[in-house]
Design a protein around this motif. Structure first.
Motif, PDB file in Angstrom:
ATOM      1  N   VAL A 267       0.840  -1.198   0.000  1.00 18.29           N
ATOM      2  CA  VAL A 267       0.000   0.000   0.000  1.00 18.29           C
ATOM      3  C   VAL A 267       0.877   1.251   0.000  1.00 18.29           C
ATOM      4  N   ALA A 268       1.841   1.326   0.926  1.00 17.67           N
ATOM      5  CA  ALA A 268       2.714   2.498   1.006  1.00 17.67           C
ATOM      6  C   ALA A 268       3.563   2.640  -0.256  1.00 17.67           C
ATOM      7  N   GLY A 269       4.113   1.536  -0.728  1.00 13.56           N
ATOM      8  CA  GLY A 269       4.957   1.586  -1.921  1.00 13.56           C
ATOM      9  C   GLY A 269       4.187   1.972  -3.163  1.00 13.56           C
ATOM     10  N   ALA A 270       2.981   1.422  -3.328  1.00 10.74           N
ATOM     11  CA  ALA A 270       2.179   1.742  -4.502  1.00 10.74           C
ATOM     12  C   ALA A 270       1.807   3.215  -4.535  1.00 10.74           C
ATOM     13  N   ASN A 271       1.491   3.785  -3.386  1.00 10.19           N
ATOM     14  CA  ASN A 271       1.159   5.211  -3.356  1.00 10.19           C
ATOM     15  C   ASN A 271       2.378   6.078  -3.666  1.00 10.19           C
ATOM     16  N   ALA A 272       3.564   5.692  -3.186  1.00 13.67           N
ATOM     17  CA  ALA A 272       4.775   6.440  -3.501  1.00 13.67           C
ATOM     18  C   ALA A 272       5.090   6.359  -4.991  1.00 13.67           C
ATOM     19  N   VAL A 273       4.968   5.158  -5.564  1.00 13.79           N
ATOM     20  CA  VAL A 273       5.217   4.989  -6.997  1.00 13.79           C
ATOM     21  C   VAL A 273       4.231   5.818  -7.806  1.00 13.79           C
ATOM     22  N   GLN A 274       2.964   5.810  -7.385  1.00 14.74           N
ATOM     23  CA  GLN A 274       1.964   6.562  -8.145  1.00 14.74           C
ATOM     24  C   GLN A 274       2.265   8.058  -8.129  1.00 14.74           C
ATOM     25  N   MET A 275       2.667   8.587  -6.975  1.00 14.45           N
ATOM     26  CA  MET A 275       2.946  10.018  -6.888  1.00 14.45           C
ATOM     27  C   MET A 275       4.034  10.415  -7.886  1.00 14.45           C
ATOM     28  N   LEU A 276       5.101   9.624  -7.941  1.00 13.32           N
ATOM     29  CA  LEU A 276       6.201   9.914  -8.869  1.00 13.32           C
ATOM     30  C   LEU A 276       5.773   9.724 -10.316  1.00 13.32           C
ATOM     31  N   MET A 277       5.013   8.670 -10.591  1.00 12.26           N
ATOM     32  CA  MET A 277       4.597   8.382 -11.955  1.00 12.26           C
ATOM     33  C   MET A 277       3.676   9.475 -12.494  1.00 12.26           C
ATOM     34  N   VAL A 278       2.713   9.894 -11.680  1.00 15.37           N
ATOM     35  CA  VAL A 278       1.777  10.929 -12.125  1.00 15.37           C
ATOM     36  C   VAL A 278       2.505  12.258 -12.322  1.00 15.37           C
ATOM     37  N   ALA A 279       3.437  12.587 -11.419  1.00 10.65           N
ATOM     38  CA  ALA A 279       4.218  13.815 -11.588  1.00 10.65           C
ATOM     39  C   ALA A 279       5.002  13.787 -12.891  1.00 10.65           C
ATOM     40  N   ALA A 280       5.610  12.653 -13.201  1.00  8.48           N
ATOM     41  CA  ALA A 280       6.394  12.536 -14.433  1.00  8.48           C
ATOM     42  C   ALA A 280       5.519  12.632 -15.663  1.00  8.48           C
ATOM     43  N   LEU A 281       4.363  12.001 -15.624  1.00 10.08           N
ATOM     44  CA  LEU A 281       3.521  11.939 -16.817  1.00 10.08           C
ATOM     45  C   LEU A 281       2.722  13.212 -17.047  1.00 10.08           C
ATOM     46  N   PHE A 282       2.778  14.173 -16.105  1.00 12.96           N
ATOM     47  CA  PHE A 282       2.269  15.507 -16.421  1.00 12.96           C
ATOM     48  C   PHE A 282       2.974  16.039 -17.666  1.00 12.96           C
ATOM     49  N   SER A 283       4.289  15.739 -17.776  1.00 12.83           N
ATOM     50  CA  SER A 283       5.053  16.240 -18.921  1.00 12.83           C
ATOM     51  C   SER A 283       4.543  15.657 -20.224  1.00 12.83           C
ATOM     52  N   PHE A 284       3.981  14.450 -20.157  1.00 12.64           N
ATOM     53  CA  PHE A 284       3.404  13.868 -21.378  1.00 12.64           C
ATOM     54  C   PHE A 284       2.041  14.469 -21.665  1.00 12.64           C
ATOM     55  N   GLN A 285       1.185  14.507 -20.673  1.00 14.08           N
ATOM     56  CA  GLN A 285      -0.194  14.935 -20.883  1.00 14.08           C
ATOM     57  C   GLN A 285      -0.310  16.407 -21.249  1.00 14.08           C
ATOM     58  N   VAL A 286       0.459  17.267 -20.580  1.00 10.61           N
ATOM     59  CA  VAL A 286       0.302  18.704 -20.758  1.00 10.61           C
ATOM     60  C   VAL A 286       1.387  19.299 -21.656  1.00 10.61           C
ATOM     61  N   LEU A 287       2.661  18.968 -21.405  1.00  9.34           N
ATOM     62  CA  LEU A 287       3.732  19.594 -22.163  1.00  9.34           C
ATOM     63  C   LEU A 287       3.761  19.135 -23.618  1.00  9.34           C
ATOM     64  N   VAL A 288       3.362  17.901 -23.893  1.00  5.28           N
ATOM     65  CA  VAL A 288       3.266  17.478 -25.296  1.00  5.28           C
ATOM     66  C   VAL A 288       2.187  18.282 -26.005  1.00  5.28           C
ATOM     67  N   ALA A 289       1.073  18.527 -25.310  1.00  2.40           N
ATOM     68  CA  ALA A 289       0.012  19.345 -25.906  1.00  2.40           C
ATOM     69  C   ALA A 289       0.513  20.756 -26.197  1.00  2.40           C
ATOM     70  N   LEU A 290       1.290  21.334 -25.276  1.00  2.00           N
ATOM     71  CA  LEU A 290       1.851  22.662 -25.506  1.00  2.00           C
ATOM     72  C   LEU A 290       2.855  22.645 -26.657  1.00  2.00           C
ATOM     73  N   TYR A 291       3.647  21.598 -26.724  1.00  2.00           N
ATOM     74  CA  TYR A 291       4.610  21.463 -27.833  1.00  2.00           C
ATOM     75  C   TYR A 291       3.880  21.408 -29.178  1.00  2.00           C
ATOM     76  N   LEU A 292       2.799  20.642 -29.241  1.00  5.67           N
ATOM     77  CA  LEU A 292       2.049  20.533 -30.492  1.00  5.67           C
ATOM     78  C   LEU A 292       1.482  21.887 -30.920  1.00  5.67           C
ATOM     79  N   GLN A 293       1.005  22.673 -29.935  1.00 10.25           N
ATOM     80  CA  GLN A 293       0.378  23.947 -30.277  1.00 10.25           C
ATOM     81  C   GLN A 293       1.404  25.065 -30.489  1.00 10.25           C
ATOM     82  N   LYS A 294       2.364  25.200 -29.575  1.00 11.15           N
ATOM     83  CA  LYS A 294       3.264  26.348 -29.627  1.00 11.15           C
ATOM     84  C   LYS A 294       4.450  26.164 -30.566  1.00 11.15           C
ATOM     85  N   VAL A 295       4.867  24.917 -30.780  1.00  8.61           N
ATOM     86  CA  VAL A 295       6.020  24.667 -31.645  1.00  8.61           C
ATOM     87  C   VAL A 295       5.576  24.204 -33.029  1.00  8.61           C
TER      88      VAL A 295
END
Length: 488
Positions: A267-295
């Motif tokens: 339980v503790a490990g899965a929540n720690a992994v999720q926090m890091l994974m979701v933080a990292a994948l913000f760059s995919f979900q949001v920054l890729v969208a910005l790259y597509l539009q702004k670049v």
């Protein structure tokens, strides 16, 4: 008395997934419509961020409390109340004619989302008790959350371009009303513990205030800076309040959050992994969208459709592949495979060029996003694996809380790093698109590092299924030998 069996578990799953889809869509659909909202209502650039921040602060700070209240007063009641609040707040947001009204409506949407989504997993794991059926149900639930964000970008672009920004909120009204009507019949009338089993008012105030201060500090990092008095002050306040909450839970006769829930390594490990994974994948979900539009110059709808293959492959893997693989190889092994694929996603993005071809440079990245369809169902199963039936709502609330904290950290840290790198490259004389791309490269690289850290935690902290099976078998054999000895 045992919980009442609903008319159809699958119908109940459909209701829970629809509620999850509605709240996840709302989190991503708004980002596409932000320019239109700013132009229509006259938001200042700083004020516009509160369209997102008001929702995030209310949502993230109330999840833990809402999850525990579900155990105490009934998860079905909390789901119905949260869905009702969210639907009413969506109407208020759609008719808002001033920034203040829209921000207030977004805060109420966050309250409703937290109240409903905090208990969703708790209802699901008590509804589906057979391991294979539970794995399939979790796969459906996880797919809804993972694909909903990408679908929100497509839908937000289409509604904003074809109608008006108001419709990104009005679309919630028929969905919310239908969800309420079906949920009344489909969800089980679950057994509740009663408020006396955890009526810890002081604990509730400490954890809610602590999470609110922490999330506020994080979402304002981009504006004030990581080392500013504002950020450090609110961060310190959050740590003090949350430390006080943990001390209170250790001593309280009826704690809001029994600390036994954190003693499970999975339980503790899965929540720690999720926090890091979701933080990292913000760059995919949001920054890729910005790259597509702004670049690359994509429009709002075009950006959504460009990211649609990721949603489709995540859905296909979550619904058709993850449950059989988990049953065959165990949650930990499936999670590790998913994390490796996701490291590959962000690794490829660190090399994406200024003048990219979608087919050769971006489509492979979208397809490798299948790793999320493997990782999230496995993580969800691990995070709920150590919860007793009476703590299922709390475990669900904890899992959703770490997800929101990870998202807030991703938004604050990765977007700040990308902006700082872009400013540095611009000052050095690089053209705008090249400077933006360089900033995104840095964020993708840091995201890949967060995923590697998550991979290390998964390898060292989480227990493989085979080990758990051996422990269980050993306990059973020990009990059997003890009985034989007594008989002798």
């Amino acid at each position: 008395m045992p919980a009442t069996t609903p008319p159809s578990p699958r119908l109940a799953l459909g209701v829970l997934a629809t509620g999850m889809l509605m709240t996840v869509l709302d989190g991503s659909i708004v980002t596409v419509a932000m320019p239109a909202i700013q132009g229509d209502l006259g938001f200042t650039p700083a004020g516009l961020s509160w369209v997102v921040n008001a929702y995030l602060i209310a949502f993230g700070s109330l999840l833990l409390l809402a999850g525990r209240l579900g155990d105490l007063v009934g998860r079905k009641r909390m789901f119905l109340a949260g869905t009702g609040i969210f639907t009413a707040a969506s109407l208020l947001a759609g008719v808002a004619a001033s920034p203040a009204v829209l921000i207030a409506a977004r805060f109420l949407q966050g309250v409703g989302s937290a109240t409903a989504s905090a208990v969703g997993l708790g209802i699901l794991v008590t509804l589906f008790t057979e391991p294979r059926e539970r794995a399939r149900a979790i796969a459906v639930f996880s797919f809804t959350g993972a694909a909903g964000a990408s679908l929100g970008q497509v839908l937000g672009g289409v509604l904003t371009d074809a109608l008006a920004w108001n419709w990104i909120f009005f679309i919630n009204l028929p969905i919310g009303a239908a969800t309420l009507l079906v949920a009344l019949r489909a969800l089980p009338a679950d057994r509740s513990l009663g408020l006396k089993a955890g009526a810890d008012v002081a604990g509730a105030l400490l954890v809610t205030a602590g999470l609110m201060a922490g999330i506020y500090a994080v979402v304002k990092i981009e504006e004030y800076g990581a080392g500013s008095v504002h950020t450090l002050g609110f961060g310190a306040l959050a740590l003090v309040l949350l430390a006080g909450f943990l001390l209170r839970q250790a001593k309280a006769a009826n704690p809001l959050m029994p600390l036994r829930i954190l003693r499970s390594r999975n339980v503790a490990g899965a929540n720690a992994v999720q926090m890091l994974m979701v933080a990292a994948l913000f760059s995919f979900q949001v920054l890729v969208a910005l790259y597509l539009q702004k670049v690359l110059g994509y429009g709002a709808a075009g950006t959504g459709f460009a990211m649609l293959p990721a949603a489709l492959v995540i859905g296909a893997v979550s619904l058709g592949v993850s449950a059989p693989l988990i049953a065959r190889f165990g949650e930990r092994n499936v999670l590790l495979t998913g994390l490796v694929l996701l490291v590959g996603v962000l690794g490829l993005l660190t090399r994406v060029p200024v003048h990219a071809s979608y087919v050769t440079d971006l489509l492979p990245v979208m397809l490798l996003a299948a790793g999320f369809g493997l990782a999230l169902p496995a993580l969800t199963a691990l995070a709920m694996s150590g919860a007793r039936e009476e703590d299922a709502g709390l475990a669900s609330g904890v899992f959703n809380t770490t997800q929101q904290i990870g998202m807030a950290l991703g938004v604050a840290v990765l977007s700040t790093l990308a902006a700082a790198r872009t400013e540095s490259l611009t000052a050095a004389g690089r053209p705008g698109p090249e400077a933006l791309t360089g900033g995104y490269h840095l964020a993708f690289g840091v995201g890949a590092g967060l995923l590697l850290l998550a991979l290390g935690i998964a390898l060292t902290v989480l227990r493989p299924a085979a080990e758990k099976h051996r422990q269980k078998t050993g306990q059973e054999n020990g009990q059997e030998n003890g009985q034989m000895t007594m008989a002798a």
